[in-house]
Motif scaffolding. Structure first.
Motif, PDB file in Angstrom:
ATOM      1  N   ALA A   4       0.784  -1.089   0.035  1.00  0.00           N
ATOM      2  CA  ALA A   4      -0.171  -0.078  -0.012  1.00  0.00           C
ATOM      3  C   ALA A   4       0.869   1.055   0.160  1.00  0.00           C
ATOM      4  O   ALA A   4       0.634   2.154  -0.711  1.00  0.00           O
ATOM      5  CB  ALA A   4      -0.942   0.001   1.096  1.00  0.00           C
ATOM      6  N   LYS A   5       1.813   1.162   0.847  1.00  0.00           N
ATOM      7  CA  LYS A   5       2.938   2.303   0.754  1.00  0.00           C
ATOM      8  C   LYS A   5       3.291   2.733  -0.511  1.00  0.00           C
ATOM      9  O   LYS A   5       3.510   3.760  -0.816  1.00  0.00           O
ATOM     10  CB  LYS A   5       3.996   2.164   1.991  1.00  0.00           C
ATOM     11  N   ILE A   6       3.746   1.506  -1.078  1.00  0.00           N
ATOM     12  CA  ILE A   6       4.477   1.840  -2.634  1.00  0.00           C
ATOM     13  C   ILE A   6       3.371   2.190  -3.706  1.00  0.00           C
ATOM     14  O   ILE A   6       3.801   3.161  -4.228  1.00  0.00           O
ATOM     15  CB  ILE A   6       5.062   0.425  -3.097  1.00  0.00           C
TER      16      ILE A   6
ATOM     17  N   TYR B 225      -6.872  -1.468  -6.823  1.00  0.00           N
ATOM     18  CA  TYR B 225      -5.776  -2.552  -5.808  1.00  0.00           C
ATOM     19  C   TYR B 225      -5.584  -1.953  -4.633  1.00  0.00           C
ATOM     20  O   TYR B 225      -5.701  -2.579  -3.419  1.00  0.00           O
ATOM     21  CB  TYR B 225      -4.653  -2.864  -6.872  1.00  0.00           C
ATOM     22  N   LEU B 226      -5.482  -0.583  -4.609  1.00  0.00           N
ATOM     23  CA  LEU B 226      -5.056  -0.104  -3.186  1.00  0.00           C
ATOM     24  C   LEU B 226      -6.082  -0.047  -2.426  1.00  0.00           C
ATOM     25  O   LEU B 226      -6.065  -0.612  -1.053  1.00  0.00           O
ATOM     26  CB  LEU B 226      -4.599   1.494  -3.698  1.00  0.00           C
ATOM     27  N   LYS B 227      -7.194   0.245  -2.660  1.00  0.00           N
ATOM     28  CA  LYS B 227      -8.432   0.015  -1.989  1.00  0.00           C
ATOM     29  C   LYS B 227      -8.805  -1.435  -1.457  1.00  0.00           C
ATOM     30  O   LYS B 227      -9.125  -1.516  -0.434  1.00  0.00           O
ATOM     31  CB  LYS B 227      -9.919   0.564  -2.862  1.00  0.00           C
ATOM     32  N   ARG B 228      -8.457  -2.245  -2.351  1.00  0.00           N
ATOM     33  CA  ARG B 228      -9.043  -3.415  -2.049  1.00  0.00           C
ATOM     34  C   ARG B 228      -7.900  -4.183  -0.771  1.00  0.00           C
ATOM     35  O   ARG B 228      -8.127  -4.700  -0.041  1.00  0.00           O
ATOM     36  CB  ARG B 228      -8.635  -4.663  -3.183  1.00  0.00           C
ATOM     37  N   ILE B 229      -6.545  -3.795  -1.028  1.00  0.00           N
ATOM     38  CA  ILE B 229      -5.656  -4.245   0.021  1.00  0.00           C
ATOM     39  C   ILE B 229      -5.662  -3.611   1.415  1.00  0.00           C
ATOM     40  O   ILE B 229      -5.662  -4.083   2.312  1.00  0.00           O
ATOM     41  CB  ILE B 229      -4.136  -4.393  -0.724  1.00  0.00           C
ATOM     42  N   MET B 230      -6.098  -2.176   1.164  1.00  0.00           N
ATOM     43  CA  MET B 230      -6.504  -1.274   2.483  1.00  0.00           C
ATOM     44  C   MET B 230      -7.610  -1.961   3.273  1.00  0.00           C
ATOM     45  O   MET B 230      -7.494  -2.029   4.635  1.00  0.00           O
ATOM     46  CB  MET B 230      -6.271   0.038   2.095  1.00  0.00           C
TER      47      MET B 230
END
Length: 87
Positions: free
Chosen positions: A10-12, A75-80
């Motif tokens: 997520a940071k990346i 993808y960011l929303k999913r992993i967060m």
């Protein structure tokens, strides 16, 4: 109540979405190379290059097409949403 801690992936992604260049030796993870494969597996296109003046570490940035930005944001929303790590 503790807030959620961002995963290295997520940071990346946040850095990439902010048009930043990410180097595989960034200090927030011992080896960020291991996270780029997961990002590319989602169909997110990264531009990768090596600058001999900076050593052997690859530099990466997000290909800033609308479709690619949408993929990265989704993808960011999913992993967060899946993050259960706490501060």
């Amino acid at each position: 109540m503790a807030k959620k801690k961002l995963s290295h992936t997520a940071k990346i992604l946040k850095k990439l979405l902010n048009s930043e260049t990410v180097i595989s030796s960034d200090v927030f993870a011992s080896n960020t190379n291991q996270y780029f494969g997961h990002i590319k597996d989602q169909g997110i296109e990264l531009i990768e290059w090596n600058d001999p003046a900076d050593g052997r570490h690859l530099k990466r940035k997000l290909n800033m097409t609308d479709e690619n930005i949408d993929k990265a944001e989704n993808y960011l929303k999913r992993i967060m949403g899946k993050s259960h790590e706490l501060d």
